[in-house]
Design an enzyme around this catalytic site. Structure first.
Site, PDB file in Angstrom:
ATOM      1  CG  ASP A  72      -5.279  69.964  21.381  1.00  9.96           C
ATOM      2  OD1 ASP A  72      -3.995  69.871  21.157  1.00  9.96           O
ATOM      3  OD2 ASP A  72      -5.951  69.705  21.517  1.00  9.96           O
ATOM      4  CE  LYS A  87      -1.074  78.675  16.096  1.00  5.60           C
ATOM      5  NZ  LYS A  87      -2.069  79.198  15.317  1.00  5.60           N
ATOM      6  CD  GLU A 108     -13.760  61.759  24.194  1.00  7.62           C
ATOM      7  OE1 GLU A 108     -13.920  62.753  23.257  1.00  7.62           O
ATOM      8  OE2 GLU A 108     -12.342  61.308  24.324  1.00  7.62           O
ATOM      9  CD  GLU A 154      -8.096  57.144  29.602  1.00  5.89           C
ATOM     10  OE1 GLU A 154      -7.108  56.930  29.001  1.00  5.89           O
ATOM     11  OE2 GLU A 154      -9.318  56.837  29.496  1.00  5.89           O
ATOM     12  CG  ASP A 192       3.592  61.023  21.030  1.00  7.18           C
ATOM     13  OD1 ASP A 192       2.005  62.094  21.529  1.00  7.18           O
ATOM     14  OD2 ASP A 192       3.971  61.870  19.499  1.00  7.18           O
ATOM     15  CD  GLU A 229      -8.018  53.535  21.694  1.00  9.57           C
ATOM     16  OE1 GLU A 229      -8.785  52.918  21.863  1.00  9.57           O
ATOM     17  OE2 GLU A 229      -7.518  54.587  22.542  1.00  9.57           O
ATOM     18  CE1 TYR A 230      -4.742  60.051  18.469  1.00  5.57           C
ATOM     19  CE2 TYR A 230      -5.749  59.722  20.429  1.00  5.57           C
ATOM     20  CZ  TYR A 230      -5.586  60.586  19.277  1.00  5.57           C
ATOM     21  OH  TYR A 230      -5.997  60.952  18.700  1.00  5.57           O
TER      22      TYR A 230
END
Length: 215
Positions: free
Chosen positions: A118, A122, A69, A44, A154, A192-193
């Site tokens: 993320d 733009k 991460e 991941e 999302d 979590e998100y």
């Protein structure tokens, strides 16, 4: 996202080399030795606080997982989860996901998960999105010919971008959902998100894409 500095994080990370591999470049081509088996490896990229990758490792003991991460103040929570669960099929790396070729050989990783990355909304920042063609090439460089990328978000705009990017790269879309939680999809492990956004009634988008052999 503003990250709170945790000056003690590095010391704790260094105290658990069995969970967060200290020099992962030395494991390149030898991950089967670190796990003690030849099971498939799924990674991941952007594992955050580790809820997803820990849940997947619990759910699938026959698969080896690596959570990547780069932010110490974030991965420390994933480390706490792993210490508590003590899962033999999960390792963590506190490295930059843009340098995967330093840590994995071609064919060593069979699946890449990208969760709530993320969106870089733009247009001029499109190259920073983890589904951009340069990142897809990076994933392809460490995977077998039929390696898979699984993506959740999302953000509708980012999801549409991912479908376009996967298709233009020549990947085969094997699963697409515009509303994952109402799709009947089984075995979903939430991040979590994902919990946060779905609790607000937001739709969760998911796609799965497979690389195709180069002719």
């Amino acid at each position: 996202m503003r990250l709170r500095n945790k000056p003690w994080a590095r010391e704790k990370i260094n105290a658990y080399p069995q969970y967060i591999i200290p020099q992962p470049e030395e494991a390149k081509g030898r991950w089967n030795e670190f796990f003690g088996n030849d099971n498939p490896i799924h990674i991941e990229v952007g594992t955050g606080k580790g809820q997803f990758v820990t849940g997947m490792a619990k759910q699938n003991p026959h698969i080896n997982y690596i959570g990547i991460e780069m932010y110490e103040s974030v991965i420390i929570t994933a480390l706490d989860r792993l210490i508590e669960a003590d899962l033999p099929n999960l390792k963590l790396l506190d490295v930059d996901g843009a340098k995967l070729m330093n840590y994995f050989e071609k064919g060593e990783v069979s699946r890449v998960y990208l969760n709530f990355s993320d969106p870089w909304p733009k247009t001029r920042h499109a190259k920073r999105r983890l589904m951009y063609k340069t990142f897809l090439s990076l994933y392809e460089s460490i995977m077998p010919d039929d390696g898979e990328v699984h993506f959740k978000t999302d953000n509708q705009g980012l999801f549409e971008f991912s479908l376009k990017s996967f298709s233009e790269y020549g990947m085969l879309l094997t699963f697409v959902s515009l509303d994952l939680h109402n799709s009947g999809y089984e075995g979903n492990v939430m991040t979590e998100y994902e919990e946060k956004f779905s609790a607000k009634g937001q739709r969760i988008y998911r796609s799965e894409a497979k690389f195709q052999p180069r002719v």
